[in-house]
Structures are given as structure tokens and as C-alpha cells.
Scaffold this active site. Structure first.
Site, PDB file in Angstrom:
ATOM      1  N   LYS A  43      12.048 -19.352  -4.746  1.00  0.00           N
ATOM      2  CA  LYS A  43      13.365 -19.348  -5.392  1.00  0.00           C
ATOM      3  C   LYS A  43      13.579 -18.029  -6.123  1.00  0.00           C
ATOM      4  O   LYS A  43      12.661 -17.504  -6.749  1.00  0.00           O
ATOM      5  CB  LYS A  43      13.445 -20.510  -6.393  1.00  0.00           C
ATOM      6  CG  LYS A  43      14.658 -20.499  -7.334  1.00  0.00           C
ATOM      7  CD  LYS A  43      15.958 -20.765  -6.627  1.00  0.00           C
ATOM      8  CE  LYS A  43      17.156 -20.687  -7.590  1.00  0.00           C
ATOM      9  NZ  LYS A  43      18.445 -20.776  -6.854  1.00  0.00           N
ATOM     10  N   CYS A 128      23.570 -12.844  -5.392  1.00  0.00           N
ATOM     11  CA  CYS A 128      23.824 -14.158  -5.992  1.00  0.00           C
ATOM     12  C   CYS A 128      25.279 -14.258  -6.445  1.00  0.00           C
ATOM     13  O   CYS A 128      25.729 -13.449  -7.259  1.00  0.00           O
ATOM     14  CB  CYS A 128      22.918 -14.422  -7.191  1.00  0.00           C
ATOM     15  SG  CYS A 128      23.343 -15.978  -8.014  1.00  0.00           S
TER      16      CYS A 128
HETATM   17  C1  DHB Z   1      21.805 -18.796  -6.545  1.00  0.00           C
HETATM   18  C2  DHB Z   1      22.602 -18.705  -5.441  1.00  0.00           C
HETATM   19  C3  DHB Z   1      22.456 -17.656  -4.565  1.00  0.00           C
HETATM   20  O1  DHB Z   1      23.216 -17.527  -3.447  1.00  0.00           O
HETATM   21  C4  DHB Z   1      21.526 -16.688  -4.826  1.00  0.00           C
HETATM   22  O2  DHB Z   1      21.402 -15.669  -4.000  1.00  0.00           O
HETATM   23  C5  DHB Z   1      20.724 -16.773  -5.940  1.00  0.00           C
HETATM   24  C6  DHB Z   1      20.862 -17.838  -6.795  1.00  0.00           C
HETATM   25  C7  DHB Z   1      21.965 -19.903  -7.468  1.00  0.00           C
HETATM   26  O3  DHB Z   1      23.094 -20.333  -7.683  1.00  0.00           O
HETATM   27  O4  DHB Z   1      20.953 -20.359  -8.048  1.00  0.00           O
END
Ligand code: DHB
Length: 309
Positions: A43, A128
Site C-alpha cells: 500500500k 494519488c
Molecule cells: C489512494 C488512492 C490512489 O489512487 C493512490 O494512488 C494512492 C492512495 C487512496 O485513496 O488511499
């Protein structure tokens, strides 16, 4: 044979998880590693842990998903600790997605990872869409240029970036020019979710997720053609770099399309969220069956060979 040789190693297949899906907890990361996936990515980490946005922040539809998670994660130290204990001998590369709230935070994480001397490979997230008030870095070419120049000084090895989707040939060309100045930038992952979509529920006459008054990143069937366009265009514009395809993969057919468009490896996001890590064995078997039917014995035999009319 679905094996893939890249980044100086050979991995046992071409499929792994898209960052954000099944990879926030160590147990999830290990479930991916011990599945039929060929690699693991964590993540997106920020320097400090985050709770993320208020719920509901993920919504499934018939055609895919919308999310505005807001970077809930355990913080960089948690994923670095996992990387220290990771079983690299399993033959599946470990990628760490880094998504600092500032350039400085990204540099601190890259320097700390470099000092740890591990085989883990960073995928720096330039895309993001879900932190209120924070635009997607990859849509700002000046800031992206500065960031990549700084990454080169902070990180001595090969690395990758996760890009947002682009929608115009001028933007493909401008971003490719920037990326081509960085020889250690070994791969680009195309695409992150299509940011700031809006899914409406007719019965309740309401948005479906709470953050940003319902705006969120789209995944699944919605994004497949956009993902393929980005993979194909960057495959042509970035000779010597690898493209990781991400977007709309739910069976062997879409994985085949991504590789035909030029992808070296293929990530699974929305489908993995809905089906769990068993998806990897199913999709790999479907891809193998499709290759057998077409007479292809390796991914090299058709990678990047998409025909034009
Ligand atoms: C999140 C969403 C994304 O597309 C990303 O690249 C990083 C984080 C999120 O909302 O946690």
C-alpha cells in the site's frame, strides 16, 4: 510459460496486485505473496501512519469501483519492516509504493530505504487523486520534473513511478520527454485510477462515497481502454523502460490485451478487491489457455505486437 525477466531477475509469472489492494496489512501482503501472484507491492506509504478519509470511501458497481480512501496506511516504517523480513528467496520481487505528502517525505523514505540495503524496489506514486486539496503530481509537469531530479539524488538504484492516466497525445509526449531523462527510472506503471469520477445512485438520488462530496478514483471496466491507451503510448515513447499495465484486468483476456499493448507485467486492482488473491491463479490459467489457443509459448512472443489498421 508466463515468466517475466526484468529488473535483473526472472519472476514466475506476470501478475501481481495493484498498490492499494490487498496490501495494507502484513497478512494481506503475505496472502498475495503465497498466492499465484508473481510479485508483491505494498500500500502507498506516507512517512507517518494515516487513518484515511471518512467512510463510506469505497463503492462497488456493476462495471468496477469508485474509491476515495485517502491513503490509509501504517506509515513507511511498517512497510520497511516488512521489507526487512520479506522472503526474497521466493523469487517474487517486493515493490514498495511510496506516496509522501511532500517531496521531502518521499526523499526521506527513499534515502531510508537505500540505507537499508534491501532488494525491495520503490514505485513512487505520482498520482494519488484522493487527498483533499492535493492535486495529482503527475498532472503538473514542472513539479514532476523537480521530483524526479530529486529522486535520482536520493535513490541509487532502479525504481519506478505510478502515473495517472493521460488523455492527450501532447501530454503523453511531454511526460515521456521528462521520464526519458532518468536512466535509472526502469519502469512506469500505467495507470492509477481515473481520478475524480462521480458514481450516482438513482434510488437514493445520492453520491455513493462520502469524501470530496462523492468524487473518487474509478477502477475496473470503466478504465480498461484508457489504461491500454496509456500502456501502448508509453511503450512506444519510452524505449528501454518497462511498462507495468494496470487497469481493468479481470480475466486472462484483459491481461493479454495489456501485454499486447506493451506491458511487461500486469497488476490487478478492482478484481482483486472483489475476488481476493485466488484471482491470480484464475487469471494466470486463463491467460495460459488463451496463449495455448493462439500458439504463443511466451509473453515475449506477443508483447507490444498490437496491430494497427
Ligand atoms: C489512494 C488512492 C490512489 O489512487 C493512490 O494512488 C494512492 C492512495 C487512496 O485513496 O488511499
Amino acid at each position: 510459460d508466463l515468466s517475466v525477466s526484468w529488473l535483473g531477475q526472472t519472476m514466475p509469472g506476470c501478475l501481481y496486485n495493484a498498490s492499494g489492494v490487498w496490501c495494507r496489512e502484513e497478512a494481506e501482503l503475505e496472502a498475495v505473496r503465497t498466492s499465484a501472484a508473481a510479485a508483491v507491492i505494498s500500500k502507498s506509504a506516507t512517512l507517518s501512519a494515516r487513518e484515511g478519509n471518512p467512510e463510506p470511501r469505497y463503492h462497488r458497481t456493476a462495471l468496477g469501483s469508485i474509491n476515495s480512501m485517502g491513503l490509509p496506511n501504517h506509515g513507511f516504517a511498517y512497510y520497511l519492516d516488512y521489507a526487512r523480513r520479506y522472503d526474497y528467496g521466493c523469487g517474487k520481487p517486493l515493490f514498495l509504493s511510496l506516496s509522501g505528502m511532500t517531496l521531502d517525505d518521499n526523499l526521506i523514505m527513499l534515502r531510508t530505504l537505500a540505507a537499508a540495503g534491501l532488494p525491495a524496489i520503490p514505485e513512487v506514486n505520482l498520482s494519488c487523486p484522493n487527498v483533499p486539496g492535493k492535486p495529482q503530481l503527475g498532472y503538473d509537469f514542472v513539479t514532476t520534473t523537480e521530483a524526479l531530479n530529486a529522486f535520482d539524488r536520493a535513490w541509487p538504484g532502479r525504481y519506478g513511478v505510478k502515473l495517472p492516466p493521460y488523455f492527450d497525445p501532447a501530454h503523453f509526449a511531454a511526460m515521456a520527454d521528462i521520464l526519458n531523462r532518468h536512466p535509472r527510472l526502469a519502469f512506469v506503471t500505467c495507470i492509477n485510477s481515473i481520478g475524480n469520477g462521480l458514481v450516482v445512485d438513482v434510488d437514493s438520488e445520492s453520491v455513493t462515497i462520502k469524501p470530496k462530496d462523492g468524487l473518487g478514483g474509478l477502477g475496473g471496466d470503466y478504465v480498461l481502454p484508457t489504461a491500454l491507451a496509456n500502456v501502448r503510448e508509453f511503450y512506444r515513447l519510452l524505449p528501454g523502460k518497462d511498462i507495468v499495465g494496470c487497469g481493468g484486468v479481470k480475466s486472462g483476456k484483459e491481461a493479454f490485451m495489456h501485454i499486447l499493448a506493451g506491458a511487461r507485467a500486469v497488476q490487478v486492482g478492482t478484481c482483486l478487491h472483489h475476488e481476493g488473491p485466488a484471482a491470480f491463479a484464475r487469471i494466470a490459467a486463463e491467460l495460459a489457455a488463451l496463449m495455448l489457443a493462439k500458439g504463443y509459448r511466451s509473453l515475449e512472443a506477443f508483447r507490444g505486437k498490437l496491430r494497427t489498421l
